[in-house]
Motif scaffolding. Structure first.
Motif, mmCIF file in Angstrom:
data_model
loop_
_atom_site.group_PDB
_atom_site.id
_atom_site.type_symbol
_atom_site.label_atom_id
_atom_site.label_comp_id
_atom_site.label_asym_id
_atom_site.label_seq_id
_atom_site.Cartn_x
_atom_site.Cartn_y
_atom_site.Cartn_z
ATOM 1 N N LEU A 57 0.852 -0.994 -0.041
ATOM 2 C CA LEU A 57 -0.161 0.023 0.083
ATOM 3 C C LEU A 57 0.939 1.222 -0.178
ATOM 4 O O LEU A 57 1.451 1.530 0.928
ATOM 5 C CB LEU A 57 -0.922 -0.123 1.260
ATOM 6 N N ALA A 58 0.947 1.976 -1.152
ATOM 7 C CA ALA A 58 1.907 3.015 -1.132
ATOM 8 C C ALA A 58 1.446 3.999 -2.283
ATOM 9 O O ALA A 58 0.837 3.473 -3.147
ATOM 10 C CB ALA A 58 3.365 2.475 -1.493
ATOM 11 N N ASP A 59 2.027 5.178 -2.312
ATOM 12 C CA ASP A 59 1.825 6.276 -3.193
ATOM 13 C C ASP A 59 2.719 6.164 -4.402
ATOM 14 O O ASP A 59 3.937 6.066 -4.145
ATOM 15 C CB ASP A 59 1.728 7.753 -2.865
ATOM 16 N N ALA A 60 2.298 6.022 -5.592
ATOM 17 C CA ALA A 60 3.382 5.897 -6.753
ATOM 18 C C ALA A 60 4.249 7.106 -6.989
ATOM 19 O O ALA A 60 5.218 6.985 -7.543
ATOM 20 C CB ALA A 60 2.360 5.777 -8.020
ATOM 21 N N LYS A 61 3.708 8.214 -6.526
ATOM 22 C CA LYS A 61 4.465 9.498 -6.561
ATOM 23 C C LYS A 61 5.571 9.488 -5.432
ATOM 24 O O LYS A 61 6.517 10.418 -5.362
ATOM 25 C CB LYS A 61 3.574 10.506 -6.193
ATOM 26 N N ASN A 62 5.543 8.612 -4.558
ATOM 27 C CA ASN A 62 6.513 8.551 -3.399
ATOM 28 C C ASN A 62 6.993 6.775 -2.936
ATOM 29 O O ASN A 62 6.485 6.358 -1.836
ATOM 30 C CB ASN A 62 5.976 9.193 -2.322
ATOM 31 N N LEU A 63 7.391 6.241 -3.822
ATOM 32 C CA LEU A 63 7.508 4.721 -3.524
ATOM 33 C C LEU A 63 8.563 4.414 -2.748
ATOM 34 O O LEU A 63 9.468 4.999 -2.453
ATOM 35 C CB LEU A 63 8.042 4.135 -4.909
#
Length: 229
Positions: free
Chosen positions: A99-105
């Protein structure tokens, strides 16, 4: 040219995730998995950005037994369905969900032998941000396969694509597809974003009446060892 109209960045309700998972993407998902194989990836560690319900990583893992995959998505509801699919396919040991933001891997630089993504870029208000992150976590010479929808020239053309490819889906699912077409990029826009993000050695082309694809084959020295466990 039709103006880009952003859609929500994440589908994070159970209903949205279930609607998305119920849509028939078999043809495009299979074509994407086959394109990954065609790039020449045979082993190593692959990142799938915007995995949704993990249909594509499963197809890739079935085709490439020496590949391990980290699958990232910002939607907890999507990942709940993804976990169920992994259990059914018995691939939990080879595909990890994040579960993570693609803009801040959440990965160090130069981690992956290949970075792939299907239909995530149009969700991002500033696509350079996610492309720059993909470039950061890819090893030098890593393979790239990024595919997304292509914004039609006119609203009428977008409506025609919805009728052609989602005509048998529910009204809600048709709206999801129509909104995605409206949020998609043109070839010129994605080319400019890729340059700004520092993606080098790539080829960009329109690959269907509704998709663009950005590719880079793996360097010869990558993907020669089994994936991390």
């Amino acid at each position: 040219m039709m103006e880009r109209i952003l859609e929500p960045e994440v589908m994070d309700t159970a209903e949205e995730a279930q609607d998305y998972d119920a849509m028939d993407f078999t043809e495009v998902n299979t074509a994407f998995a086959d394109a990954v194989v065609a790039l020449g990836i045979r082993a190593g560690y692959v990142l799938d950005v915007g995995t949704g319900t993990a249909r594509i990583p499963i197809l890739i893992a079935e085709r490439l037994p020496d590949v391990g995959i980290a699958a990232v998505d910002l939607s907890a509801e999507m990942l709940k369905l993804a976990a169920a699919h992994l259990r059914a396919a018995r691939l939990e040991a080879r595909i990890s969900l994040h579960l993570a933001d693609a803009k801040n891997l959440p990965f160090p630089a130069a981690t992956f032998d290949a970075v792939i993504s299907n239909s995530i870029v149009h969700h991002i208000p500033e696509p350079v941000t996610v492309l720059r992150e993909m470039a950061r976590v890819a090893k030098p010479g890593a393979a790239l396969l990024i595919r997304d929808l292509l914004r039609p020239d006119t609203p009428e053309a977008a409506d025609a694509l919805v009728r052609q490819y989602a005509g048998n889906e529910s009204p809600r699912q048709q709206k999801l597809f129509r909104d995605s077409l409206g949020a998609a990029l043109t070839l010129d826009e994605i080319a400019a974003a890729a340059r700004t993000a520092g993606l080098t050695g790539v080829t960009l082309a329109q690959t269907s009446d509704r998709h663009w694809t950005l590719t880079r084959p793996p360097a010869p020295w990558l993907g020669r060892s089994a994936c991390p466990t």
